[in-house]
Design a protein around this motif. Sequence first.
Motif, PDB file in Angstrom:
ATOM      1  N   ASN A 351       1.008  -1.080   0.369  1.00 54.89           N
ATOM      2  CA  ASN A 351       0.273  -0.150  -0.005  1.00 54.89           C
ATOM      3  C   ASN A 351       0.918   1.058  -0.130  1.00 54.89           C
ATOM      4  O   ASN A 351       0.319   2.512  -0.464  1.00 54.89           O
ATOM      5  CB  ASN A 351      -1.380  -0.290   1.200  1.00 54.89           C
ATOM      6  CG  ASN A 351      -2.196  -1.156   1.353  1.00 54.89           C
ATOM      7  OD1 ASN A 351      -1.721  -2.357   1.365  1.00 54.89           O
ATOM      8  ND2 ASN A 351      -3.070  -0.944   1.038  1.00 54.89           N
ATOM      9  N   VAL A 352       1.955   1.170   0.909  1.00 53.38           N
ATOM     10  CA  VAL A 352       2.369   2.470   0.874  1.00 53.38           C
ATOM     11  C   VAL A 352       3.159   2.510  -0.189  1.00 53.38           C
ATOM     12  O   VAL A 352       3.728   4.072  -0.855  1.00 53.38           O
ATOM     13  CB  VAL A 352       3.847   1.739   1.813  1.00 53.38           C
ATOM     14  CG1 VAL A 352       5.021   3.449   2.183  1.00 53.38           C
ATOM     15  CG2 VAL A 352       3.244   2.169   3.365  1.00 53.38           C
ATOM     16  N   LEU A 353       4.149   1.359  -0.525  1.00 52.53           N
ATOM     17  CA  LEU A 353       4.885   1.419  -2.006  1.00 52.53           C
ATOM     18  C   LEU A 353       3.629   2.422  -3.173  1.00 52.53           C
ATOM     19  O   LEU A 353       4.088   2.926  -3.938  1.00 52.53           O
ATOM     20  CB  LEU A 353       5.613  -0.081  -2.975  1.00 52.53           C
ATOM     21  CG  LEU A 353       6.215  -0.362  -3.315  1.00 52.53           C
ATOM     22  CD1 LEU A 353       7.478   0.057  -2.633  1.00 52.53           C
ATOM     23  CD2 LEU A 353       7.003  -1.716  -3.605  1.00 52.53           C
ATOM     24  N   LEU A 354       2.818   1.470  -3.790  1.00 59.11           N
ATOM     25  CA  LEU A 354       2.163   2.134  -4.628  1.00 59.11           C
ATOM     26  C   LEU A 354       1.264   3.152  -4.233  1.00 59.11           C
ATOM     27  O   LEU A 354       1.364   4.014  -5.282  1.00 59.11           O
ATOM     28  CB  LEU A 354       0.830   1.252  -4.960  1.00 59.11           C
ATOM     29  CG  LEU A 354       1.295  -0.578  -5.156  1.00 59.11           C
ATOM     30  CD1 LEU A 354       0.335  -1.354  -5.358  1.00 59.11           C
ATOM     31  CD2 LEU A 354       1.604  -0.093  -5.986  1.00 59.11           C
ATOM     32  N   ALA A 355       0.775   4.290  -2.776  1.00 63.74           N
ATOM     33  CA  ALA A 355       0.511   5.356  -2.799  1.00 63.74           C
ATOM     34  C   ALA A 355       1.990   6.256  -3.211  1.00 63.74           C
ATOM     35  O   ALA A 355       1.420   7.147  -3.806  1.00 63.74           O
ATOM     36  CB  ALA A 355       0.441   5.163  -0.932  1.00 63.74           C
ATOM     37  N   GLU A 356       2.696   5.451  -3.147  1.00 66.93           N
ATOM     38  CA  GLU A 356       4.214   6.656  -3.280  1.00 66.93           C
ATOM     39  C   GLU A 356       3.571   7.056  -4.790  1.00 66.93           C
ATOM     40  O   GLU A 356       4.422   8.084  -4.927  1.00 66.93           O
ATOM     41  CB  GLU A 356       5.346   5.350  -3.373  1.00 66.93           C
ATOM     42  CG  GLU A 356       6.359   6.875  -3.084  1.00 66.93           C
ATOM     43  CD  GLU A 356       8.376   5.997  -3.610  1.00 66.93           C
ATOM     44  OE1 GLU A 356       8.028   4.709  -3.141  1.00 66.93           O
ATOM     45  OE2 GLU A 356       8.255   6.714  -4.479  1.00 66.93           O
ATOM     46  N   ALA A 357       3.496   5.245  -5.576  1.00 72.12           N
ATOM     47  CA  ALA A 357       3.316   5.968  -7.313  1.00 72.12           C
ATOM     48  C   ALA A 357       1.574   6.795  -7.618  1.00 72.12           C
ATOM     49  O   ALA A 357       1.177   6.520  -8.831  1.00 72.12           O
ATOM     50  CB  ALA A 357       3.635   5.194  -7.665  1.00 72.12           C
ATOM     51  N   ASN A 358       1.531   7.530  -6.797  1.00 77.63           N
ATOM     52  CA  ASN A 358       0.005   7.724  -7.004  1.00 77.63           C
ATOM     53  C   ASN A 358      -1.369   6.664  -8.100  1.00 77.63           C
ATOM     54  O   ASN A 358      -1.611   6.971  -8.486  1.00 77.63           O
ATOM     55  CB  ASN A 358      -0.042   8.727  -7.981  1.00 77.63           C
ATOM     56  CG  ASN A 358       1.079   9.970  -7.740  1.00 77.63           C
ATOM     57  OD1 ASN A 358       0.788  10.194  -5.625  1.00 77.63           O
ATOM     58  ND2 ASN A 358       1.978  10.920  -7.870  1.00 77.63           N
ATOM     59  N   VAL A 359      -0.830   5.216  -7.036  1.00 77.86           N
ATOM     60  CA  VAL A 359      -2.093   4.993  -7.862  1.00 77.86           C
ATOM     61  C   VAL A 359      -3.263   5.103  -6.601  1.00 77.86           C
ATOM     62  O   VAL A 359      -3.418   5.124  -5.174  1.00 77.86           O
ATOM     63  CB  VAL A 359      -2.119   3.194  -7.195  1.00 77.86           C
ATOM     64  CG1 VAL A 359      -2.744   2.442  -7.358  1.00 77.86           C
ATOM     65  CG2 VAL A 359      -0.690   2.686  -7.858  1.00 77.86           C
ATOM     66  N   PRO A 360      -4.471   5.522  -7.072  1.00 83.49           N
ATOM     67  CA  PRO A 360      -5.471   5.587  -7.152  1.00 83.49           C
ATOM     68  C   PRO A 360      -5.770   4.651  -5.611  1.00 83.49           C
ATOM     69  O   PRO A 360      -5.961   3.667  -6.248  1.00 83.49           O
ATOM     70  CB  PRO A 360      -6.497   5.896  -7.604  1.00 83.49           C
ATOM     71  CG  PRO A 360      -6.101   5.693  -9.194  1.00 83.49           C
ATOM     72  CD  PRO A 360      -4.112   5.461  -9.215  1.00 83.49           C
TER      73      PRO A 360
END
Lengths: 460, 136
Positions: A351-360
Amino acid sequence: MSRGTAIDLCYLVAFIGFILALKGLSSPRRARMGNIAGAIGMLIAIGATFGRAGLGHLALILVAMAIGVVIGVPAARLVKMTAMPQMVAIFNGVGGGAAAVVSITEFISLDTKLLATYKVLEVLFGVIVGCVSFSGSAIAFAKLQELMTGRPVTYPGQQFINAVIGAVVLALAVTVLVTSSTALLWVLLVLALVLGAIFVLPIGGADVPVLISLLNAFTGLAVAASGFTLNSNLLIVGGTLVGASGILLTRMMSKAMGRSLPNVLFSAFGSVVTATGTEGPEGRSVRTSTPEDIGVLMAYARKVVIVPGYGLAVAQAQHVAKELADELTKRGVEVFYAIHPVAGRMPGHMNVLLAEANVPYQELKEMDDANPQMSTADVALVVGANDTVNPAAITTPGSPIYGMPIIHADAAEHVLFLKRSIRPGFAGIDNELLYDPKTVMLFGDAKDTLQKLVSAVDAA
Amino acid sequence: MTNPILEYLTVFILAVFVGFEVISKVPSILHTPLMSGSNAIHGVILVGSMAVLGGAHTGAEEALGFVAVVLATLNVVGGFVVTDRMLEMFKAKPSEPRASGARGARGARGAEPAGGSAPTSPSGDGAATETTDGPR
């Protein structure tokens, strides 16, 4: 311009249509146009043929064509999508049968005493190959339609019996070549039908599509042989194009299955078994593919589920993963991420990783929300995960991870693994899913591979 | 050319090379449509069948030619129609789900478990629902 020249010009246009058809059908963007180009070429060729001088029996020709259309169109339109391969087999078989009938009829109508040897040779080739394709396709249809067992049919002395029949066919062919005997040619026709059937019997259900492709190439060559007999460039070109491209396609198909063609055709005999796929730890083979191929598969899917794991974090591939998801979404593919609670090295890692990539946030689905949707997914793209999708957690009571909830990547229609190697994951357990027939592996660094997939989807 | 057979052989050899070269790197998703499309193309034997029936002199030739035209017509129309249906998946993507895709129709899934209704699994993949009773 004479009538003959005009007809030949029409045939020339038909050639172009056929070549464009094959060319178009090799690429997803132009596939539909390719098929239409082929159909237009065919219509022009048939239309021009009606203009031929001295074409008799016009009414009979029209009646015969009407019968073919009345049977063929509804059959092709109404058949279920899952039954498509056997329809291809049938339509291929009748083509082979037509080629054999054309060759033998022409042979009857000619004065056989004055026939050059090469003419007889052309007829022989057309009859034998056309008949093999006809009866072979019929057996292939029966196998796929489950009119008979889909398993390889073997019997004692099979190799010997097949070899004898093959030798008899060859001997008869030579005799016909020397004597030009019409009666013997009919005997040969029957034997060639038998040969086609026994050629296909030992081939198992899963390999039948490769076989149909080979028989398709055979029919092409039989049509070309009829073209030589009838002195028709149109038939020679049309048949040969299919024969040559069909043989190439057959090789591609068996390669995509991780097998060699001889292995597909003769493996039931137990004599030639040489796996060409990448060997797993227990000598089992897995399927590998190219990013281009996988890109096309995803670009035309309806639903793609990305299952990230530790490998995504190691490769710092979260941004490229989002790029791929965006590219797919742009094309109308439904994409979401299925997040296993312990994927990565800490809870919430993904979650952290993908949030960093701005995944909605909406695209990230927890395991319990994701799992019910897995069986409607066309593609499960597993990026650097292994244990969290290992079905052993459900199926193998002795396994160390038995009882652990997993993401049901195995429920998707296709499973793609992006992995650095075949090695087991963190828990050190072999993953059965890697060897599943619907699984394809792409080895390499997750970031590199994803980047290639982005380009492939863009190009598809 | 002095000998017509040489002319035909020339055409044949050139067609072999064109056939090999014209398809390259076909994505596996297109293997079956390409097979089906080329299947339709060898239906050009219909033109040969028409010539045979059109030039028939005896009853036997007429009968054989008639059979050939029927078979070849089946090959042509069936081949092109089947290929076109296979390629439906490459149509511009509509927003509504298709009733039948080239990968075989799947039972439409109902509401998600969060919506309260029990998930209805298509037959044969019970595994997919095994862990779904968690949130309720």
